[in-house]
Design an enzyme around this catalytic site. Structure first.
Site: not given
Ligand SMILES: [Zn+2]
Length: 218
Positions: A13, A88, A127, A160, A171
């Site tokens: 996004k 949100r 990642r 990470r 999440r």
């Protein structure tokens, strides 16, 4: 063009928002950015927010709403804006309606970047970052020439903690729980425009433009 972009982490996004802002010359208002700016410049609302940020706590809705209201009152938002990461929650959505109604404005569309869990886990858990120079990689999409080693400086690559598959899934679960009411709200008032973010960046870009063109001629 007064629009908001919504989507879970990994939906892409932010990338879409930056491109739209550049091409259509509307301010890109990212909640994270304006919050940081308000805290740094020390506006009265920013000072209130700072107390939460320094304590490592989530900034409460009413402060976030005030900061967004201050930003939307600036002259560059008269012709339009692109909200990224706000609203949100359902409370924030209602507050936004009230802010806009004061200036006889309303939101034109809420673009929702729908993405499947598997795609997000694949994008985020692949990642890697360089320990030495911070360069970004992805094991599938931006692979280094030698596995685990930075092309630029030869440093070691790491993942990470937030990017591990279990953390990403958690999440996503929290995100979906928090935004379910919000999505229902925009679906009910006809402003929700769903875009499949499982597709390539280019395809998502084309869908985004198609939706925005339809909004612009209304
Ligand atoms: Zn490096």
């Amino acid at each position: 063009m007064k629009v908001a972009f919504l989507g879970p982490p990994g939906a892409g996004k932010g990338t879409q928002a930056q491109a739209v802002s550049r091409e259509r010359k509307v301010p890109h208002i990212s909640t994270g950015d304006i919050l940081r700016e308000a805290v740094q410049t020390g506006t009265p609302t920013g000072l209130k927010a700072r107390a939460y940020v320094t304590a490592g706590k989530l900034v409460p809705d009413e402060i976030v709403v005030d900061i967004v209201a201050e930003r939307l009152a600036r002259p560059d938002c008269k012709q339009g804006f692109l909200l990224d990461g706000f609203p949100r929650t359902l409370g924030q959505a209602k507050a936004l309606d009230a802010i806009l109604a004061k200036s006889s404005m309303r939101l034109d569309a809420m673009l929702y970047y729908a993405v499947s869990d598997d795609v997000v886990v694949d994008r985020i858990s692949g990642r890697r970052l360089c320990k030495s120079c911070g360069a970004n990689y992805h094991v599938k999409y931006i692979a280094p020439r030698k596995s685990g080693v930075c092309d630029r400086c030869g440093g070691g690559l790491y993942q990470r903690a937030d990017d591990k598959p279990e953390t990403v899934k958690e999440r996503l679960r929290v995100y979906r729980e928090q935004t379910a009411e919000l999505i229902d709200y925009y679906r009910a008032n006809g402003l929700l425009k769903e875009i499949s973010a499982d597709n390539s960046v280019e395809a998502v870009r084309a869908d985004t433009n198609r939706v925005l063109d339809a909004v612009a001629v209304r």
